[in-house]
Write a protein that holds these residues in place. Structure first.
Motif, PDB file in Angstrom:
ATOM      1  N   ARG A  12      31.673  42.765  43.185  1.00 37.83           N
ATOM      2  CA  ARG A  12      32.201  41.879  44.240  1.00 37.83           C
ATOM      3  C   ARG A  12      33.716  42.001  44.299  1.00 37.83           C
ATOM      4  N   GLY A  13      34.351  41.990  43.146  1.00 40.31           N
ATOM      5  CA  GLY A  13      35.801  42.162  43.116  1.00 40.31           C
ATOM      6  C   GLY A  13      36.208  43.531  43.608  1.00 40.31           C
ATOM      7  N   PHE A  14      35.427  44.556  43.248  1.00 36.11           N
ATOM      8  CA  PHE A  14      35.721  45.915  43.691  1.00 36.11           C
ATOM      9  C   PHE A  14      35.644  46.015  45.211  1.00 36.11           C
ATOM     10  N   GLU A  15      34.604  45.462  45.814  1.00 36.98           N
ATOM     11  CA  GLU A  15      34.437  45.552  47.274  1.00 36.98           C
ATOM     12  C   GLU A  15      35.628  44.917  47.988  1.00 36.98           C
ATOM     13  N   ARG A  19      38.349  46.992  50.175  1.00 36.85           N
ATOM     14  CA  ARG A  19      38.480  46.669  51.592  1.00 36.85           C
ATOM     15  C   ARG A  19      39.929  46.398  51.976  1.00 36.85           C
ATOM     16  N   HIS A  20      40.671  45.769  51.072  1.00 37.31           N
ATOM     17  CA  HIS A  20      42.070  45.435  51.352  1.00 37.31           C
ATOM     18  C   HIS A  20      43.055  46.508  50.869  1.00 37.31           C
ATOM     19  N   ASN A  21      42.569  47.459  50.066  1.00 38.60           N
ATOM     20  CA  ASN A  21      43.469  48.403  49.399  1.00 38.60           C
ATOM     21  C   ASN A  21      44.555  47.662  48.625  1.00 38.60           C
ATOM     22  N   SER A  22      44.160  46.558  48.037  1.00 46.49           N
ATOM     23  CA  SER A  22      45.144  45.712  47.363  1.00 46.49           C
ATOM     24  C   SER A  22      44.460  44.793  46.364  1.00 46.49           C
ATOM     25  N   TYR A  23      44.962  44.772  45.135  1.00 45.98           N
ATOM     26  CA  TYR A  23      44.457  43.836  44.127  1.00 45.98           C
ATOM     27  C   TYR A  23      44.914  42.412  44.455  1.00 45.98           C
ATOM     28  N   SER A  24      46.151  42.264  44.939  1.00 47.72           N
ATOM     29  CA  SER A  24      46.670  40.917  45.210  1.00 47.72           C
ATOM     30  C   SER A  24      45.909  40.243  46.354  1.00 47.72           C
ATOM     31  N   LYS A  25      45.588  41.002  47.418  1.00 44.10           N
ATOM     32  CA  LYS A  25      44.837  40.419  48.535  1.00 44.10           C
ATOM     33  C   LYS A  25      43.406  40.085  48.121  1.00 44.10           C
ATOM     34  N   ALA A  26      42.839  40.918  47.260  1.00 53.09           N
ATOM     35  CA  ALA A  26      41.494  40.626  46.751  1.00 53.09           C
ATOM     36  C   ALA A  26      41.515  39.358  45.905  1.00 53.09           C
ATOM     37  N   ALA A  27      42.546  39.224  45.099  1.00 52.22           N
ATOM     38  CA  ALA A  27      42.674  38.026  44.261  1.00 52.22           C
ATOM     39  C   ALA A  27      42.778  36.775  45.132  1.00 52.22           C
ATOM     40  N   HIS A  28      43.559  36.885  46.215  1.00 51.73           N
ATOM     41  CA  HIS A  28      43.702  35.746  47.134  1.00 51.73           C
ATOM     42  C   HIS A  28      42.364  35.397  47.779  1.00 51.73           C
ATOM     43  N   PHE A  31      40.056  33.812  45.092  1.00 54.22           N
ATOM     44  CA  PHE A  31      40.611  32.641  44.402  1.00 54.22           C
ATOM     45  C   PHE A  31      40.734  32.863  42.890  1.00 54.22           C
ATOM     46  N   ILE A  32      41.170  34.049  42.507  1.00 53.12           N
ATOM     47  CA  ILE A  32      41.461  34.343  41.108  1.00 53.12           C
ATOM     48  C   ILE A  32      42.816  35.026  41.044  1.00 53.12           C
ATOM     49  N   SER A  33      43.299  35.289  39.850  1.00 54.27           N
ATOM     50  CA  SER A  33      44.620  35.900  39.719  1.00 54.27           C
ATOM     51  C   SER A  33      44.559  37.413  39.927  1.00 54.27           C
ATOM     52  N   GLN A  34      45.706  37.987  40.262  1.00 51.11           N
ATOM     53  CA  GLN A  34      45.781  39.434  40.417  1.00 51.11           C
ATOM     54  C   GLN A  34      45.484  40.124  39.089  1.00 51.11           C
ATOM     55  N   ALA A  35      45.924  39.510  38.001  1.00 45.85           N
ATOM     56  CA  ALA A  35      45.661  40.079  36.675  1.00 45.85           C
ATOM     57  C   ALA A  35      44.159  40.132  36.396  1.00 45.85           C
ATOM     58  N   GLN A  40      39.189  43.298  35.912  1.00 45.92           N
ATOM     59  CA  GLN A  40      37.827  43.583  36.365  1.00 45.92           C
ATOM     60  C   GLN A  40      37.664  45.051  36.757  1.00 45.92           C
ATOM     61  N   MET A  41      38.678  45.597  37.448  1.00 49.46           N
ATOM     62  CA  MET A  41      38.576  46.987  37.878  1.00 49.46           C
ATOM     63  C   MET A  41      38.623  47.949  36.697  1.00 49.46           C
ATOM     64  N   ARG A  42      39.420  47.609  35.674  1.00 50.14           N
ATOM     65  CA  ARG A  42      39.439  48.440  34.459  1.00 50.14           C
ATOM     66  C   ARG A  42      38.078  48.398  33.778  1.00 50.14           C
ATOM     67  N   GLN A  43      37.484  47.206  33.706  1.00 56.06           N
ATOM     68  CA  GLN A  43      36.172  47.059  33.074  1.00 56.06           C
ATOM     69  C   GLN A  43      35.103  47.848  33.833  1.00 56.06           C
ATOM     70  N   LEU A  44      35.155  47.796  35.156  1.00 53.05           N
ATOM     71  CA  LEU A  44      34.162  48.503  35.955  1.00 53.05           C
ATOM     72  C   LEU A  44      34.310  50.015  35.802  1.00 53.05           C
TER      73      LEU A  44
END
Length: 312
Positions: A12-15, A19-28, A31-35, A40-44
């Motif tokens: 879900r985080g990856f999608e 889609r945004h080409n951005s970790y910060s926009k995905a975090a927004h 509703f979680i932090s960019q970190a 999550q992406m490192r784990q995946l």
């Protein structure tokens, strides 16, 4: 079950990040932090033993493997959301939140909204006027009425954007100003204060000057700058100069005799209108009746203005 499906939350985080080409926009969005997204992406990537993203300048770009996974996850989540909406479709009665520019909402939509309420008293309409591109999902907005050629490009993935006609733009002023300043030919407009929108883009005065054959306009120094057309029309109604405006926003004042179009010279650039919404929304019954009513109202307005249009 394939053991890789235990990573659904990571997918879900990856999608979102893809889609945004951005970790910060995905975090927004989630509703979680960019970190947290970065972790999550490192784990995946470690779990799949595949590189999914590469950083390019300020964007996170997909690798070929990442692109393949994105197409699959995006479609899978879209299908899941559609299925959930199909089984959770709300009844017609309820609320619907609409956003548009402050000018269109106050000058065109609100004066007509009572007619929708008479036809559908079971639907509560909430209007959010905004001169920004609102995030429909985060702001819990059901329908956006947007303007300008960039509306399609600015529409979020997963939302539907359909054409809703176009706006014609003309100069307008009060009858008394037109008489006082003896506006007999287009270049006479340079004797007046001109109201200019800060972000006029294609519909600015310079383009209209060229269309009207007005020369040496560069020396004109009687300008007032505003941020929205409703402010511009408020100034013009008080007698403070002339502005360029979409016809739908000033037609009521022309019909009442408060404003006139001093020169029948249309701005060469029209302003396209769009409706943006989620076709799979649980409120699709409400959306359907409102959009149908909106289109009927716009068709009736456009027909009436063609019949009653008046110029000096």
């Amino acid at each position: 079950m394939d053991k890789r499906l235990k990573h659904l939350s990571l997918l879900r985080g990856f999608e979102s990040a893809a889609r945004h080409n951005s970790y910060s926009k995905a975090a927004h969005e989630l509703f979680i932090s960019q970190a947290a997204i970065s972790q999550q992406m490192r784990q995946l990537e470690q779990a799949l033993d595949v590189k999914l993203f590469i950083r390019h300048k300020r964007e996170m770009q997909l690798t070929p493997s990442g692109e393949t996974l994105f197409q699959a996850t995006h479609e899978a989540f879209r299908t899941l959301i559609q299925a959930l909406n199909n089984i959770q479709t709300e009844e017609l009665a309820g609320s619907l939140t609409i956003t548009s520019t402050q000018s269109f909402a106050s000058l065109w939509l609100m004066p007509r909204l009572y007619r929708f309420s008479v036809k559908h008293p079971e639907v509560t309409i909430k209007i959010a006027g905004s001169n920004h591109i609102e995030d429909l999902r985060h702001s819990h907005i059901d329908l956006a009425i947007r303007f300008g050629a960039g509306a399609r490009q600015q529409t979020q993935a997963g939302l539907h954007c359909e054409s809703f006609g176009q706006e014609e733009v003309y100069p307008v002023c009060t009858p008394s100003l037109a008489a006082e300043m003896h506006l007999e030919e287009p270049r006479d407009i340079l004797k007046c204060w001109l109201i200019n929108l800060r972000n006029a883009r294609l519909n600015d005065w310079q383009v209209w000057f060229d269309e009207a054959g007005i020369e040496n306009y560069q020396q004109h120094n009687m300008w007032t700058e505003v941020t929205s057309t409703d402010l511009a029309l408020s100034a013009v109604l008080s007698g403070h100069g002339i502005t360029l405006s979409s016809k739908s926003l000033f037609s009521q004042y022309v019909n009442s005799g408060q404003l006139v179009i001093p020169f029948n010279i249309k701005h060469p650039n029209t302003v396209p209108r769009y409706l943006v919404y989620d076709e799979n929304s649980a409120k699709k019954q409400r959306l359907a009746v409102f959009i149908n009513w909106l289109k009927e109202e716009m068709a009736a307005y456009e027909s009436s203005t063609q019949q009653t249009q008046e110029f000096l």
